[in-house]
Design a protein around this motif. Structure first.
Motif, short mmCIF file in Angstrom:
data_model
loop_
_atom_site.label_atom_id
_atom_site.label_comp_id
_atom_site.label_asym_id
_atom_site.label_seq_id
_atom_site.Cartn_x
_atom_site.Cartn_y
_atom_site.Cartn_z
N GLU A 1 1.00 -1.29 0.27
CA GLU A 1 -0.18 -0.29 -0.11
C GLU A 1 0.59 1.20 -0.27
N ARG A 2 1.47 1.91 -1.14
CA ARG A 2 2.32 2.97 -1.27
C ARG A 2 2.43 3.56 -2.51
N SER A 3 3.58 4.44 -2.96
CA SER A 3 3.30 4.93 -4.32
C SER A 3 4.60 4.11 -4.99
N TYR A 4 4.53 3.61 -6.41
CA TYR A 4 5.28 3.64 -6.96
C TYR A 4 5.55 4.54 -8.46
N ASN A 5 7.32 4.29 -8.14
CA ASN A 5 8.32 5.60 -9.03
C ASN A 5 8.89 4.47 -9.80
N TYR A 6 9.33 4.46 -11.05
CA TYR A 6 10.55 3.23 -11.70
C TYR A 6 10.52 3.87 -12.90
N ASN A 7 12.04 4.11 -13.42
CA ASN A 7 12.82 4.62 -14.56
C ASN A 7 13.00 3.24 -15.59
N VAL A 8 12.42 2.72 -16.36
CA VAL A 8 12.63 1.35 -17.49
C VAL A 8 13.82 2.16 -18.00
N VAL A 9 14.77 1.70 -18.78
CA VAL A 9 16.09 1.74 -19.34
C VAL A 9 15.47 0.60 -20.43
N LYS B 1 17.82 0.71 -23.98
CA LYS B 1 18.52 0.41 -25.27
C LYS B 1 18.91 -0.01 -26.90
N VAL B 2 18.84 1.08 -27.18
CA VAL B 2 18.74 0.86 -28.84
C VAL B 2 19.78 0.81 -29.38
N ALA B 3 19.83 -0.55 -29.95
CA ALA B 3 21.29 -0.49 -31.18
C ALA B 3 21.37 0.56 -32.06
N ASN B 4 22.48 0.37 -32.05
CA ASN B 4 23.30 1.85 -32.62
C ASN B 4 22.90 3.44 -32.41
N LYS B 5 22.45 3.39 -31.38
CA LYS B 5 22.03 4.69 -31.15
C LYS B 5 23.44 5.25 -29.70
N PRO B 6 23.48 6.75 -29.11
CA PRO B 6 24.63 6.56 -27.84
C PRO B 6 23.84 6.71 -26.95
N THR B 7 22.50 7.38 -26.90
CA THR B 7 22.27 7.73 -25.91
C THR B 7 20.74 6.57 -25.77
N ARG B 8 20.26 6.80 -23.97
CA ARG B 8 19.43 5.66 -24.23
C ARG B 8 17.58 6.22 -23.89
N LEU B 9 17.41 5.51 -24.32
CA LEU B 9 15.25 6.06 -23.88
C LEU B 9 14.70 5.58 -22.61
N THR B 10 14.41 6.29 -21.76
CA THR B 10 14.04 6.14 -20.31
C THR B 10 12.32 6.57 -20.24
N LEU B 11 11.35 5.44 -19.38
CA LEU B 11 10.12 5.62 -19.18
C LEU B 11 9.81 5.78 -18.12
N ASN B 12 9.41 6.59 -17.45
CA ASN B 12 9.38 6.60 -16.31
C ASN B 12 7.60 5.68 -15.94
N VAL B 13 8.06 5.73 -15.11
CA VAL B 13 6.30 4.39 -14.65
C VAL B 13 5.91 4.62 -13.57
N LYS B 14 5.00 5.02 -13.04
CA LYS B 14 4.64 5.72 -11.70
C LYS B 14 3.17 5.12 -11.16
N GLY B 15 3.05 4.51 -10.56
CA GLY B 15 1.86 4.39 -10.10
C GLY B 15 1.65 4.34 -8.71
N GLU B 16 -0.25 3.63 -7.96
CA GLU B 16 0.16 4.00 -6.56
C GLU B 16 -0.96 2.68 -6.14
N GLY B 17 -0.56 1.11 -4.92
CA GLY B 17 -1.52 0.78 -4.19
C GLY B 17 -2.05 1.25 -3.13
N TYR B 18 -3.59 0.25 -3.05
CA TYR B 18 -4.36 1.14 -1.59
C TYR B 18 -4.69 0.21 -1.77
N ALA B 19 -5.77 -0.19 -0.56
CA ALA B 19 -5.91 -1.51 0.23
C ALA B 19 -6.77 -1.15 1.20
N LEU B 20 -8.56 -1.29 0.92
CA LEU B 20 -9.61 -1.52 1.92
C LEU B 20 -9.67 -1.45 3.18
#
Length: 536
Positions: free
Chosen positions: A6-14, A16-35
């Motif tokens: 029961e908390r919030s989540y925040n991740y960066n998913v990296v 790698k793209v072939a023949n590309k000098p930089t990486r792509l980053t995807l920020n993933v957020k979510g929140e878990g709650y309970a009753l």
């Protein structure tokens, strides 16, 4: 997204793209709650028994006389920060009823529920299933943000110099532009689940030699701030997870004069849980009242320890009391306004004295804003003009101060439970059912008095002289009515507890119409005539 906590989540998913000098980053957020919901069964002595979720809980109405009503009191409790809706499913049995059938339980609230069995003929109710479904109320189709309240953690700073220092060291807590010596616990404010809060402490050494320091946290129950002579209580649970029953006992002497634990000792069967009420009733004003590691002796097992902390302040109540007035066993509300001049939001836990006054368990006041706290007055006994019901509400402020308001309630005579006007037929027996409710947690015996307003000797009103009603339940009183002629009868039926003087009553107006025609009776007989003959 399948959250496990029961908390919030925040991740960066990296990526790698072939023949590309930089990486792509995807920020993933979510929140878990309970009753956090619970359904409890209210007992006759005021004790609550939790019912298991997703399981069949037996509930026995006992033997019920035909046309009488047996009631069991339940309560839906919300210990979380998300409001939830509930709906009962009684199936197709018309002899069962529940009140309320649907509703909403707000955060920190407790909603009473009345489940009744009312057979109108010979009946057996066995293995019949009644369900209550709950779900989080989502207004916009997305999960509402869930909040938790962080526990105030007492913090102590221990300075250990390697060598005798030239001057003693000190700890300073930095909060905004003002620095002050750390003497109290650190309280973290209300946080979104998964978020973090931090406070900065500057450890200074004005001496000439280096020192070692250590920051420690003291475990135990959260500190309670009360105003003398008010008390505060918290509830703990002691569970036996083993396969053998055991006895437990608390060290009463170790609690000191300010704390009590009830029950102090007892027996726990395998898998059984007992609820412990820890009461803080300070005997003196002090900003820090504590008892360290109170021992609980467990027979055949390891001993347990509990640390209790509290604070007691003297606060002058507001000049004007908060006044209430209503009929006994009815309710009225008043509002207390709170103002937060600080830059931090408050989540206050008010402390109310006198059970006739109640309110939400928590109240939130945003920074630099105001909030209203609603207090409900529901008296169960009448008051006299010179002795009103008195209580208080205390709001502990995070800075160590508090607000105290006096509460004064006046409970007047009860209003009628009902005004019944009914048409009946003369020379026909009629039974009027009057519902008698018991508002106490113990059985009450009421003496029944039938007072005629309009005297009509042709109408008879009678019934039993006494009626016994179980705790937190209701029962039908059978009033027998028989009218010999067409007439109008008015009466007041009063149910009075002779020991306490409390009473409830009904006002009746019964109009009897002429008796229905039963048939036609024809009478025939010979006619005898007398005549005289006159002779000449």
């Amino acid at each position: 997204f399948a959250p496990q906590e029961e908390r919030s989540y925040n991740y960066n998913v990296v990526c790698k793209v072939a023949n590309k000098p930089t990486r792509l980053t995807l920020n993933v957020k979510g929140e878990g709650y309970a009753l956090h919901d619970a359904l409890v069964l209210e007992g006759a002595e005021g004790l609550s028994t939790p019912l298991a979720a997703n399981a069949v809980n037996p509930l026995d109405f006992g033997q019920v006389i035909v046309n009488e009503r047996s009631v069991r009191s339940l309560a839906l409790v919300n210990t979380g920060s998300l409001a939830y809706d509930f709906v009962w499913d009684l199936g197709s049995n018309p002899r069962l009823s529940v009140k309320p059938l649907t509703g909403t339980v707000g955060k920190g609230e407790r909603v009473p529920v009345e489940l009744a069995y009312h057979p109108h003929g010979p009946d057996k109710l066995r293995d019949y299933t009644v369900t209550c479904q709950v779900h989080v109320r989502l207004d916009d189709g997305t999960p509402a943000p869930t909040y938790i309240t962080a526990v105030p953690v007492p913090v102590a700073v221990e300075l250990k110099p390697k060598t005798p220092p030239g001057k003693p060291g000190k700890a300073i807590a930095e909060q905004g532009p003002v620095n002050k010596i750390l003497t109290e616990g650190v309280v973290f404010e209300r946080l979104l689940l998964g978020r973090k809060d931090s406070k900065t402490f500057i450890i200074t050494n004005p001496g000439l030699l280096p020192i070692k320091w250590r920051l420690t946290g003291v475990e135990g129950l959260p500190k309670e701030l009360v105003v003398s002579p008010v008390s505060a209580s918290k509830r703990l649970a002691l569970e036996n997870t083993g396969d053998v029953g055991t006895k437990y006992s608390w060290d009463n002497k170790g609690l000191g004069p300010h704390f009590t634990i009830a029950p102090e000792e007892g027996f726990l069967a395998p898998g059984q849980t007992v609820r412990l009420d820890v009461t803080f009733r300070p005997q003196a004003v002090s900003p820090d009242i504590r008892v360290e590691r109170v021992r609980c002796t467990v027979e055949g097992g390891s001993n347990l320890a509990l640390t209790l902390t509290g604070a007691c302040v003297t606060t002058v109540p507001q000049a004007e009391p908060v006044n209430f007035a209503c009929a006994v066993r009815s309710s009225t509300t008043q509002t207390v306004n709170l103002s937060n001049p600080s830059s931090s939001p408050w989540q206050l836990r008010p402390v109310l004295s006198n059970d006739f006054f109640s309110g939400p368990e928590y109240v939130d006041v945003s920074a630099y804003s105001k909030a209203a706290y609603v207090i409900t007055y529901r008296p169960l006994t009448m008051s006299s003009p010179d002795q009103p019901h008195e209580g208080s509400v205390f709001f502990p402020i995070p800075d160590g101060t508090g607000l105290l308001h006096r509460l004064v309630g006046r409970a007047e005579a009860p209003v009628p439970e009902g005004r019944i006007e009914k048409s009946i037929t003369a020379k026909q027996q009629h039974t009027e059912l009057l519902r008698v409710s018991n508002w106490l947690s113990r059985q009450q015996r009421f003496k029944v008095t039938i007072q005629r307003k309009a005297v009509d000797k042709a109408t008879v009103l009678e019934g039993p002289e006494y009626i016994d009603v179980p705790a937190h339940s209701s029962k039908d009183y059978k009033l027998s009515v028989y009218s010999y002629t067409a007439s109008v009868s008015q009466a007041v039926v009063t149910f009075k507890n002779e020991s306490s003087g409390e009473y409830t009553f009904y006002e009746l107006k019964l109009s009897a119409s002429p008796a229905a025609r039963q048939g036609e009776l024809v009478l025939e007989c010979p006619c005898v005539s007398m005549f005289f003959l006159e002779s000449q």
